[in-house]
Design an enzyme around this catalytic site. Structure first.
Site, PDB file in Angstrom:
ATOM      1  N   LYS A  59     -12.940 -16.001   2.800  1.00 46.95           N
ATOM      2  CA  LYS A  59     -11.849 -15.864   3.800  1.00 46.95           C
ATOM      3  C   LYS A  59     -11.929 -16.597   4.989  1.00 46.95           C
ATOM      4  CE  LYS A  59      -9.795 -11.461   2.611  1.00 46.95           C
ATOM      5  NZ  LYS A  59      -9.469 -10.063   2.824  1.00 46.95           N
ATOM      6  N   LYS A 105     -10.147 -15.590  -8.992  1.00 48.39           N
ATOM      7  CA  LYS A 105      -9.496 -14.252  -8.998  1.00 48.39           C
ATOM      8  C   LYS A 105      -8.168 -14.236  -8.674  1.00 48.39           C
ATOM      9  CE  LYS A 105     -10.401 -12.075  -4.757  1.00 48.39           C
ATOM     10  NZ  LYS A 105     -10.702 -10.792  -3.930  1.00 48.39           N
ATOM     11  N   LYS A 123      -3.902 -11.592  -3.641  1.00 40.09           N
ATOM     12  CA  LYS A 123      -2.592 -11.281  -2.825  1.00 40.09           C
ATOM     13  C   LYS A 123      -2.581 -12.518  -1.683  1.00 40.09           C
ATOM     14  CE  LYS A 123      -3.028  -7.224  -1.091  1.00 40.09           C
ATOM     15  NZ  LYS A 123      -3.052  -5.555  -0.714  1.00 40.09           N
TER      16      LYS A 123
HETATM   17  P1  AMP Z   1      -6.545  -5.362  -1.614  1.00 41.09           P
HETATM   18  O1  AMP Z   1      -5.277  -5.473  -2.212  1.00 41.09           O
HETATM   19  O2  AMP Z   1      -7.474  -6.748  -1.294  1.00 41.09           O
HETATM   20  O3  AMP Z   1      -6.661  -4.368  -0.525  1.00 41.09           O
HETATM   21  O4  AMP Z   1      -7.439  -4.696  -3.068  1.00 41.09           O
HETATM   22  C1  AMP Z   1      -6.973  -3.512  -3.540  1.00 41.09           C
HETATM   23  C2  AMP Z   1      -7.947  -3.042  -4.536  1.00 41.09           C
HETATM   24  O5  AMP Z   1      -7.499  -3.963  -5.682  1.00 41.09           O
HETATM   25  C3  AMP Z   1      -9.465  -3.199  -4.412  1.00 41.09           C
HETATM   26  O6  AMP Z   1      -9.892  -2.160  -4.900  1.00 41.09           O
HETATM   27  C4  AMP Z   1      -9.776  -4.489  -4.994  1.00 41.09           C
HETATM   28  O7  AMP Z   1     -11.185  -4.499  -5.286  1.00 41.09           O
HETATM   29  C5  AMP Z   1      -8.730  -4.546  -6.114  1.00 41.09           C
HETATM   30  N1  AMP Z   1      -8.549  -5.877  -6.701  1.00 41.09           N
HETATM   31  C6  AMP Z   1      -8.002  -6.824  -5.844  1.00 41.09           C
HETATM   32  N2  AMP Z   1      -7.966  -7.998  -6.294  1.00 41.09           N
HETATM   33  C7  AMP Z   1      -8.376  -7.891  -7.876  1.00 41.09           C
HETATM   34  C8  AMP Z   1      -8.615  -8.479  -9.067  1.00 41.09           C
HETATM   35  N3  AMP Z   1      -8.116  -9.731  -8.856  1.00 41.09           N
HETATM   36  N4  AMP Z   1      -8.651  -7.798 -10.037  1.00 41.09           N
HETATM   37  C9  AMP Z   1      -9.262  -6.493 -10.257  1.00 41.09           C
HETATM   38  N5  AMP Z   1      -9.114  -5.802  -9.058  1.00 41.09           N
HETATM   39  C10 AMP Z   1      -8.759  -6.131  -7.817  1.00 41.09           C
END
Ligand code: AMP
Ligand code: TRP
Length: 329
Positions: A115, A197, A200
């Site tokens: 990041k 990956k 968002k």
């Molecule tokens: P975040 O939106 O970054 O707060 O992530 C929310 C949840 O989604 C967390 O448990 C992350 O580990 C999971 N997550 C985020 N990106 C991915 C991805 N590309 N594949 C699978 N899980 C993800």
């Protein structure tokens, strides 16, 4: 209290919530509500480690809460709350900063490196300290289990190390938590570049499908997704990472088994496969959005207020115990 284990997880109200977060995290939470005491947070103090527009942030906090409800998190069974509503999270972060964490721990965190990029010196201290706030979230509730996507594994490991170190100094103050990571779907990849990956924070919206995307647009994104060389539909993460990723999305959102899908698509080409996948994604989004649209702002407000009350009680009790152990109370 019953003797069920406690489970904690959270999502940041930043960017647009996409199918990766749903598949990797939220979809598995729903099934766990019967078996565990579940606490799900909207981690807004994590979101502000990156610049956020205040109006957009306000909207996204509500949006994530609605997404939890639409996905099937039941506020009668689980606690749903906004992280910043409970000041014990930031208080415990400070205590952990002083007792359990070293600079060298945080210097190893790959998410910070990703990041902050090349500008580590100008990154905020908050971004650097992000994993400690996450450890505080987890440790504050005597959490046993933390269901997350693969990218959060290192952070949960750090929370374990912190808990063990502090326990060594002060006796069994913390439960040592454990990550739960799905075997399939823990790392959904970008639609245009299966080496990265799905994220968002990606500025190119064609890399991901948001849960609230327009359905025709989502279908187009699937049709435009990159494929691998060759023409066969096989599951091979090394040789065919793009198709393996699309198969995973198909299986997860369409409730299918990958080996079965591979069998069904024998002799068929990428184009047929993508057309069907586009329909599966469209059906999933349409069902999801129907539920989402039925949830009112008032309902969300009530759920968050009630959740904060319940979380606060647990958090305050634990924080007092910790303050007492370190000698400030
Ligand atoms: P975040 O939106 O970054 O707060 O992530 C929310 C949840 O989604 C967390 O448990 C992350 O580990 C999971 N997550 C985020 N990106 C991915 C991805 N590309 N594949 C699978 N899980 C993800
Ligand atoms: N850092 C996690 C993410 O971005 C979100 C998060 C914050 C979290 N606190 C948590 C997840 C505690 C599990 C437990 O995905």
């Amino acid at each position: 209290m019953d003797n069920k284990k406690t489970l904690f997880s959270g999502v940041q109200p930043s960017g647009r919530f996409n199918i990766a977060g749903y598949i990797g995290a939220v979809s598995q939470w729903v099934k766990m509500q019967e078996k565990y005491n579940c606490i799900f947070s909207i981690v807004d103090y994590h979101a502000i480690t990156i610049k956020q527009d205040p109006q957009v942030l306000k909207r996204q906090i509500k949006e994530v809460a609605k997404i939890y409800l639409a996905a099937g998190i039941d506020p009668k069974k689980s606690i749903i709350f906004q992280q910043s509503a409970i000041s014990a999270h930031t208080e415990l972060t400070w205590i952990l900063n002083c007792y359990g964490v070293r600079m060298s721990d945080l210097n190893k965190m790959t998410q910070f490196k990703d990041k902050a990029g090349k500008n580590q010196e100008s990154a905020s201290v908050g971004l650097f300290d992000y994993p400690v706030l996450m450890a505080a979230d987890i440790l504050l509730y005597n959490t046993n289990l933390v269901p997350v996507g693969e990218d959060q594994k290192q952070h949960v490991e750090l929370a374990r190390d912190i808990a063990k170190r502090i326990n060594f100094q002060f006796g069994d103050l913390f439960v040592v938590p454990q990550a739960i990571i799905k075997e399939e779907g823990a790392r959904i990849m970008s639609l245009l570049n299966p080496k990265n990956k799905m994220s968002k924070s990606d500025t190119n919206q064609n890399n991901s499908i948001a849960l609230l995307d327009d359905i025709d647009l989502a279908k187009k994104k699937i049709m435009k997704a990159v494929t691998d060389s060759g023409s066969e539909i096989v599951y091979d993460k090394e040789e065919k990472p793009a198709i393996a990723n699309l198969l995973t999305i198909y299986a997860q959102l369409g409730n299918r088994e990958i080996p079965r899908l591979v069998k069904d698509y024998q002799g068929k080409g990428y184009s047929d496969f993508k057309k069907d996948l586009a329909e599966v994604v469209a059906k999933f989004l349409s069902d999801f959005q129907t539920k989402y649209n039925k949830i009112s702002d008032k309902e969300v407000e009530d759920v968050l207020n009630e959740g904060a009350k319940r979380a606060e009680k647990l958090a305050k009790y634990k924080l007092d115990e910790i303050k007492n152990a370190i000698g400030v109370k």
